[in-house]
Write a protein that holds these residues in place. Structure first.
Motif, mmCIF file in Angstrom:
data_model
loop_
_atom_site.group_PDB
_atom_site.id
_atom_site.type_symbol
_atom_site.label_atom_id
_atom_site.label_comp_id
_atom_site.label_asym_id
_atom_site.label_seq_id
_atom_site.Cartn_x
_atom_site.Cartn_y
_atom_site.Cartn_z
ATOM 1 N N ARG A 96 -54.751 8.406 13.024
ATOM 2 C CA ARG A 96 -54.579 7.099 12.434
ATOM 3 C C ARG A 96 -55.632 6.741 11.112
ATOM 4 O O ARG A 96 -54.906 5.858 10.261
ATOM 5 N N LEU A 97 -56.674 7.329 11.062
ATOM 6 C CA LEU A 97 -57.523 7.386 9.922
ATOM 7 C C LEU A 97 -56.648 8.112 8.689
ATOM 8 O O LEU A 97 -56.838 7.291 7.462
ATOM 9 N N ASP A 98 -56.035 9.064 8.981
ATOM 10 C CA ASP A 98 -55.184 9.955 8.089
ATOM 11 C C ASP A 98 -54.034 8.839 7.296
ATOM 12 O O ASP A 98 -53.741 9.016 6.189
ATOM 13 N N LEU A 99 -53.460 8.309 8.472
ATOM 14 C CA LEU A 99 -52.445 7.355 8.021
ATOM 15 C C LEU A 99 -52.787 6.075 7.207
ATOM 16 O O LEU A 99 -52.246 5.770 6.216
ATOM 17 N N MET A 100 -53.931 5.615 7.614
ATOM 18 C CA MET A 100 -54.471 4.758 6.621
ATOM 19 C C MET A 100 -54.864 4.994 5.207
ATOM 20 O O MET A 100 -54.308 4.233 4.218
ATOM 21 N N ARG A 101 -55.154 6.064 5.180
ATOM 22 C CA ARG A 101 -55.602 6.917 3.690
ATOM 23 C C ARG A 101 -54.299 7.096 2.980
ATOM 24 O O ARG A 101 -54.211 6.621 1.985
ATOM 25 N N SER A 102 -53.304 7.548 3.734
ATOM 26 C CA SER A 102 -52.109 7.783 3.013
ATOM 27 C C SER A 102 -51.195 6.630 2.663
ATOM 28 O O SER A 102 -50.607 6.425 1.545
ATOM 29 N N TRP A 103 -51.466 5.658 3.502
ATOM 30 C CA TRP A 103 -50.810 4.306 3.081
ATOM 31 C C TRP A 103 -51.596 3.499 1.953
ATOM 32 O O TRP A 103 -50.819 3.000 1.031
ATOM 33 N N TRP A 104 -52.977 3.747 1.908
ATOM 34 C CA TRP A 104 -53.390 3.140 0.420
ATOM 35 C C TRP A 104 -53.106 3.645 -0.587
ATOM 36 O O TRP A 104 -52.683 3.335 -1.687
ATOM 37 N N VAL A 105 -53.151 5.152 -0.433
ATOM 38 C CA VAL A 105 -52.833 5.960 -1.845
ATOM 39 C C VAL A 105 -51.325 5.644 -2.502
ATOM 40 O O VAL A 105 -50.893 5.363 -3.505
ATOM 41 N N ALA A 106 -50.376 5.610 -1.151
ATOM 42 C CA ALA A 106 -48.841 5.465 -1.553
ATOM 43 C C ALA A 106 -48.828 4.197 -2.247
ATOM 44 O O ALA A 106 -47.903 3.733 -2.993
ATOM 45 N N ASN A 107 -49.813 2.891 -1.962
ATOM 46 C CA ASN A 107 -49.635 1.636 -2.256
ATOM 47 C C ASN A 107 -50.589 1.543 -3.810
ATOM 48 O O ASN A 107 -50.870 0.372 -4.039
ATOM 49 N N GLY A 108 -50.826 2.626 -4.451
ATOM 50 C CA GLY A 108 -51.637 2.632 -5.477
ATOM 51 C C GLY A 108 -53.191 2.188 -5.405
ATOM 52 O O GLY A 108 -53.787 1.596 -6.329
ATOM 53 N N GLU A 109 -53.697 2.231 -4.231
ATOM 54 C CA GLU A 109 -55.136 1.888 -3.789
ATOM 55 C C GLU A 109 -55.962 3.229 -3.914
ATOM 56 O O GLU A 109 -55.511 4.266 -3.861
ATOM 57 N N ARG A 110 -56.959 2.863 -4.133
ATOM 58 C CA ARG A 110 -58.487 4.011 -3.951
ATOM 59 C C ARG A 110 -58.429 4.169 -2.493
ATOM 60 O O ARG A 110 -58.616 3.406 -1.530
ATOM 61 N N ASP A 111 -58.352 5.567 -2.231
ATOM 62 C CA ASP A 111 -58.873 6.076 -0.733
ATOM 63 C C ASP A 111 -60.369 6.014 -0.528
ATOM 64 O O ASP A 111 -61.231 6.468 -1.304
ATOM 65 N N PRO A 112 -60.823 4.836 0.172
ATOM 66 C CA PRO A 112 -62.134 4.822 0.464
ATOM 67 C C PRO A 112 -62.875 5.840 1.262
ATOM 68 O O PRO A 112 -64.116 5.858 1.623
ATOM 69 N N ILE A 113 -62.263 6.707 1.896
ATOM 70 C CA ILE A 113 -62.654 7.694 2.824
ATOM 71 C C ILE A 113 -62.749 8.854 1.904
ATOM 72 O O ILE A 113 -61.833 9.472 1.397
ATOM 73 N N SER A 114 -64.150 9.548 1.990
ATOM 74 C CA SER A 114 -64.317 10.919 1.325
ATOM 75 C C SER A 114 -64.006 11.980 1.981
ATOM 76 O O SER A 114 -63.166 12.896 1.730
ATOM 77 N N TYR A 115 -64.404 11.930 3.375
ATOM 78 C CA TYR A 115 -64.305 12.842 4.615
ATOM 79 C C TYR A 115 -64.299 12.427 5.815
ATOM 80 O O TYR A 115 -64.929 11.572 6.192
ATOM 81 N N VAL A 116 -63.860 13.139 6.846
ATOM 82 C CA VAL A 116 -63.777 12.792 8.253
ATOM 83 C C VAL A 116 -64.205 14.036 9.065
ATOM 84 O O VAL A 116 -63.744 15.005 9.059
ATOM 85 N N ILE A 117 -65.222 13.993 9.964
ATOM 86 C CA ILE A 117 -65.765 14.926 10.898
ATOM 87 C C ILE A 117 -65.707 14.598 12.217
ATOM 88 O O ILE A 117 -65.928 13.338 12.421
ATOM 89 N N SER A 118 -65.138 15.472 12.859
ATOM 90 C CA SER A 118 -65.093 14.897 14.538
ATOM 91 C C SER A 118 -65.667 16.100 15.316
ATOM 92 O O SER A 118 -65.756 17.525 14.772
ATOM 93 N N ARG A 119 -65.969 15.887 16.623
ATOM 94 C CA ARG A 119 -66.471 16.817 17.576
ATOM 95 C C ARG A 119 -66.310 16.276 18.859
ATOM 96 O O ARG A 119 -66.372 14.827 19.212
ATOM 97 N N VAL A 120 -66.217 17.291 19.964
ATOM 98 C CA VAL A 120 -66.387 16.922 21.334
ATOM 99 C C VAL A 120 -67.751 17.493 21.832
ATOM 100 O O VAL A 120 -68.235 18.595 21.428
#
Length: 206
Positions: free
Chosen positions: A28-52
């Motif tokens: 979902r975060l990746d989709l947000m980022r793609s949506w912002w970029v596709a609409n000419g906006e700056r991607d506010p996320i630099s990177y995402v890290i995850s762990r269990v």
């Protein structure tokens, strides 16, 4: 089901659900980022890290909190079994991402802790969101706890270094080191504010 001293492992269905929660949230975060970029906006996320959280860490946390060492307690009582860290460039980006997470469908916010406005005594800064995600697995919806930490690059740098240093034992002048770490955290927070101000000045001229 007790996971202490048995052949049962936390790395069973519970791990599948926690990993599934991470896959869902990061997608979902990746989709947000793609949506912002596709609409000419700056991607506010630099990177995402995850762990269990590892099985040993989960057992230790359950014991520390006085909870039964069971799969049920691991899934229902521990908020950060599935953890996602979102690292942004600017402070305003942190709050923008937090707002978007509140609006996600199938997500119930349990609590939010703003350690940016109210840092921890050691200087730690970050924005924490504990949530419950409705995770559909083969037609069955499971409610899975997860934690999302949102912070700037500077905050993430400090937290990573502090995490390494606090596990160094038998270090002399511990109080001096603690004071220095807090001072560094404050200086990096000032830099964050300055960078946000510069960013706002540039945007105002465009």
């Amino acid at each position: 089901m007790d996971i202490t001293g048995t052949s049962h492992s936390f790395y069973g269905n519970s791990r599948v659900l926690l990993e599934g929660a991470i896959i869902e949230l990061t997608a979902r975060l990746d989709l947000m980022r793609s949506w912002w970029v596709a609409n000419g906006e700056r991607d506010p996320i630099s990177y995402v890290i995850s762990r269990v959280k590892s099985e040993d860490s989960m057992r230790e946390k359950l014991r520390r909190r006085g909870l039964p060492v069971t799969l049920e307690a691991a899934l229902n009582e521990i908020n950060d079994g599935a953890g996602v860290r979102v690292v942004c460039s600017y402070i305003n980006d942190v709050y923008r991402i937090a707002e978007q997470i509140r609006n996600l469908s199938g997500v119930t916010i349990v609590c939010e802790k703003d350690y940016i406005q109210a840092p921890k005594p050691n200087g730690y800064r970050s924005y924490h969101t504990n949530l419950v995600l409705d995770l559909d697995v083969m037609g069955t919806v499971h409610k899975v706890n997860a934690e999302i930490q949102i912070r700037t690059i500077a905050m993430d740098c400090w937290a990573s270094l502090e995490h390494q240093l606090k596990y160094k034992h038998n270090v002399k002048n511990q109080s001096v080191i603690v004071d220095e770490l807090r001072r560094c955290a404050d200086e990096m927070a000032t830099t964050d504010l300055n960078m946000q101000t510069i960013r706002d000045m540039i945007r105002a001229q465009n």
